[in-house]
Write a protein that holds these residues in place. Structure first.
Motif, PDB file in Angstrom:
ATOM      1  N   GLY A 107       7.812  14.404  -4.597  1.00 18.13           N
ATOM      2  CA  GLY A 107       7.461  13.547  -3.466  1.00 18.13           C
ATOM      3  C   GLY A 107       8.645  12.895  -2.785  1.00 18.13           C
ATOM      4  N   THR A 115      10.724   5.558   2.909  1.00 18.11           N
ATOM      5  CA  THR A 115       9.582   5.749   3.810  1.00 18.11           C
ATOM      6  C   THR A 115       9.795   6.983   4.668  1.00 18.11           C
ATOM      7  N   GLN A 116       8.718   7.738   4.905  1.00 20.48           N
ATOM      8  CA  GLN A 116       8.767   8.917   5.767  1.00 20.48           C
ATOM      9  C   GLN A 116       8.181   8.604   7.141  1.00 20.48           C
ATOM     10  N   GLN A 145       7.872  -0.673   2.836  1.00 17.05           N
ATOM     11  CA  GLN A 145       7.889   0.144   4.044  1.00 17.05           C
ATOM     12  C   GLN A 145       8.504  -0.625   5.203  1.00 17.05           C
ATOM     13  N   LEU A 152       2.399   4.498   5.733  1.00 18.53           N
ATOM     14  CA  LEU A 152       3.103   5.764   5.916  1.00 18.53           C
ATOM     15  C   LEU A 152       3.374   6.383   4.552  1.00 18.53           C
ATOM     16  N   SER A 153       3.669   7.679   4.551  1.00 19.51           N
ATOM     17  CA  SER A 153       4.034   8.339   3.303  1.00 19.51           C
ATOM     18  C   SER A 153       5.394   7.837   2.838  1.00 19.51           C
ATOM     19  N   TRP A 196       8.059   7.451  -1.088  1.00 24.84           N
ATOM     20  CA  TRP A 196       8.309   7.762  -2.496  1.00 24.84           C
ATOM     21  C   TRP A 196       8.946   6.550  -3.140  1.00 24.84           C
TER      22      TRP A 196
END
Length: 673
Positions: free
Chosen positions: A307, A526-527, A575, A604-605, A607
């Protein structure tokens, strides 16, 4: 953290030839090879004079130390002779020192003239392909699938010879003439070279000066004066008859045991994968044991970076080239050499890194970017001047590192940025888990899922007590849930913040007070949909945080540092920190987008993971004192990519009896203690 010796910038060799067309040094007023041709001198003086090829035949490894790399002709001659000998040693190591290295293009022109029509030219081409940037320190080059290594040291020999760890079977003394370059023939340097002599070591040199012969005798060589090559009346050969103890860091018994047994690596993250890969490349058998996934400080799982979409590897710089800067530069160079040839997606992207200057307008802290392009703060001119001054003092090649203003920074990044900074051409974008998987897929590595509880030294090696896991294919072995692994010739603890626990259970932690202070630090990234940022930056952008180029249509922004956490989680608060840090690096519309995302707190996506941190934030890499065959590769903090390949090669070199790829003072800084 300051450097342990005074920094001296490299001064490259400048191309020149004498009236006969022979490569020539204006600095020393001497030629780079015999006027009768280099290859005859190499064969007669340096090969024959050292009893080669006979002395390396049937050996596992043979190490040659050379003073004065020059155009690399002695290296190429040694390699050619080794390659042509069917009874050659399994491996050939060459350690060479050069204060004034050639730029790649200049070196290539000379080698084409000297070797273009010779069978040595393919070897010269291989050398040129790997020729490193002109950065001071140690550069490790590998050929013949690693069976030939060149440990190339750029810098003054008097400074570096005492700081290198290796044992030499033969010496090639090939500096410029003593009357023209006396620093290469001083008693102090010859004594330092002699400290690396292994029993039975030989030497050869075209130089027959009386003072040099007397010094060689004084330090422990039995010296003979012989007929010289070409118009040289005499040359000198010698054999070491001094005391034992040279190369004492090597353990012949341990090296043999490792070669015939297996090495246990505990941990399958960046640390364990880097070590296992380096060992397997040398033909050793490796077992990697990693604990099942759990949520807690210091615990690693089967996919520690699952991830984790992308991360960056960028070296540090400092005006005095301090310990941290030198280590990170060495780590970056080893990663380039080790990983660029991997298949996608494991291979890093050499996209460059733009490291922005600290934003004094924000007091050095990340903040939400303005909604309009940021004006250059009054302090930026001073910061640019400081960067230029630092780079002038360091003398690094501009192809590796240069200062850029805000306008050029924006061109490099492909997005508007808030200020200028430094541009590292070798900045790497890495996908951590694909990289780890590729390294651990190297032939010679087997993997098990189990928790190592403690270690016990025995007559046949180190025995690991393990707690088996149901997913492990070996879990059905008799003996219940707790069992033992077969005795390992050596063990490397690379299990991050789990390392102190294993050491404590094994009764070994008390001797390592720094390692005992290790703690786990949580953090997240954060992606962001790359489309929101116009596709994202073309290079890594770093400062108080970082923003990475797109991978799978998403850009990674980071990161957070959470002390005292009981779990590593992706959170709204984290995030917001990551987005605001990234926004502070940019200006214009991209900065506005990031700031609005942070304010909206839309999930948001991302890891989250753990960092294992030691006092001083430097890793612990190397042997555990008074525990032969037990080594550590741990405490990588937030620079796991910087240390992974370097640590692997350090540990593999120790276990295989090779020249170490790092200076002794730096090894001391990271040694377990």
């Amino acid at each position: 953290m300051s450097s342990l010796f005074s920094y001296q910038p490299l001064i490259p060799a400048e191309p020149a030839t004498d009236a006969r067309g022979i490569p020539y040094s204006d600095r020393y007023g001497d030629v780079y090879h015999s006027p009768h041709g280099p290859w005859g001198q190499i064969d007669y003086v340096f090969l024959r004079g050292n009893g080669l090829p006979g002395r390396w035949q049937g050996r596992q490894a043979f190490t040659v130390c050379e003073t004065g790399f020059g155009l690399g002709l002695n290296f190429l001659g040694l390699w050619r002779a080794w390659r042509a000998d069917p009874a050659r040693s399994r491996r050939l190591h060459i350690v060479s020192f050069e204060a004034h290295p050639w730029r790649r293009d200049d070196l290539g022109r000379h080698l084409r003239e000297l070797a273009g029509a010779d069978d040595v030219w393919p070897l010269a081409e291989a050398l040129l392909r790997q020729w490193p940037p002109l950065l001071p320190g140690v550069h490790r080059l590998e050929f013949e699938q690693g069976d030939v290594t060149l440990t190339l040291v750029f810098g003054d020999a008097a400074t570096y010879v005492p700081r290198m760890r290796f044992g030499a079977d033969a010496f090639v003394l090939d500096g410029f003439a003593p009357r023209r370059n006396p620093a290469m023939w001083t008693p102090e340097l010859i004594q330092a070279l002699a400290a690396h002599a292994l029993p039975g070591a030989t030497l050869a040199t075209w130089c027959s000066a009386g003072a040099v012969r007397r010094t060689l005798r004084d330090v422990g060589f039995d010296i003979s004066r012989e007929a010289g090559f070409g118009t040289k009346t005499h040359m000198v050969t010698g054999r070491w008859i001094g005391g034992a103890g040279a190369g004492a860091y090597l353990s012949g018994a341990l090296t043999e045991r490792v070669r015939t047994g297996y090495v246990l690596v505990v941990g399958a993250g960046l640390a364990g994968a880097g070590v296992a890969h380096a060992l397997a490349l040398r033909g050793l058998s490796v077992m990697v044991v990693d604990a099942p996934p759990v949520d807690g400080p210091g615990q690693t799982g089967t996919a520690p970076h699952g991830g984790h979409l992308a991360a960056a590897l960028t070296p540090l710089v400092s005006r005095d080239d301090n310990v941290r800067a030198r280590l990170s530069r060495a780590g970056s160079q080893r990663a380039l050499a080790r990983w660029l040839g991997l298949a996608a997606p494991a291979a890093p992207l050499r996209c460059g890194t733009l490291q922005l200057t600290r934003d004094r307008g924000r007091g050095g802290k990340a903040a939400t970017a303005a909604t309009t392009p940021a004006a250059v703060p009054p302090a930026e001119t001073d910061l640019d001047a400081a960067n230029e001054s630092m780079l002038a003092a360091l003398g690094f090649p501009a192809q590796w590192l240069r200062a850029v203003d805000a306008e050029e920074a924006a061109r490099l990044a492909g997005v508007p940025v808030s200020r200028g900074g430094l541009y590292f051409a070798d900045g790497l974008l890495v996908q951590p888990q694909p990289l780890i998987d590729a390294l651990l897929d190297t032939p010679g590595i087997v993997r098990r899922t189990a928790r190592v509880l403690r270690l016990q030294a025995g007559a046949e090696g180190w025995v690991a007590e393990i707690e088996r896991h149901a997913a492990d294919e070996h879990s059905a072995e008799s003996g219940g849930k707790v069992g033992q692994l077969p005795p390992a010739a050596a063990v490397v603890l690379a299990n991050a913040a789990g390392t102190p626990g294993v050491l404590a259970a094994s009764g070994l932690l008390a001797r390592l007070p720094r390692v005992a202070q290790m703690h786990a630090l949580a953090g997240e990234v954060t992606q962001i949909d790359a489309g929101l940022l116009g596709g994202g930056p073309r290079c890594i952008i770093g400062g108080e945080g970082y923003l990475l180029p797109a991978v799978d249509d998403a850009c990674v922004a980071g990161s957070t540092y959470v002390h005292g956490a009981t779990s590593a989680d992706v959170s709204p608060a984290g995030q917001g920190v990551c987005l605001n840090k990234a926004a502070a690096l940019l200006s214009g519309d991209p900065a506005t987008v990031l700031a609005e995302l942070a304010a909206a707190a839309t999930p948001l996506s991302g890891w989250a993971g753990w960092r294992a941190v030691l006092p001083g934030r430097l890793p612990a890499i190397g042997p555990v004192p008074d525990a032969p065959g037990l080594l550590l590769a741990t405490g990588y903090a937030s620079r796991g990519l910087s240390w992974s390949a370097l640590a692997g090669d350090i540990i593999a070199a120790i276990l295989c009896g090779e020249p170490l790829p790092l200076e002794d003072d730096l090894l001391s800084e990271i040694s377990p203690r």
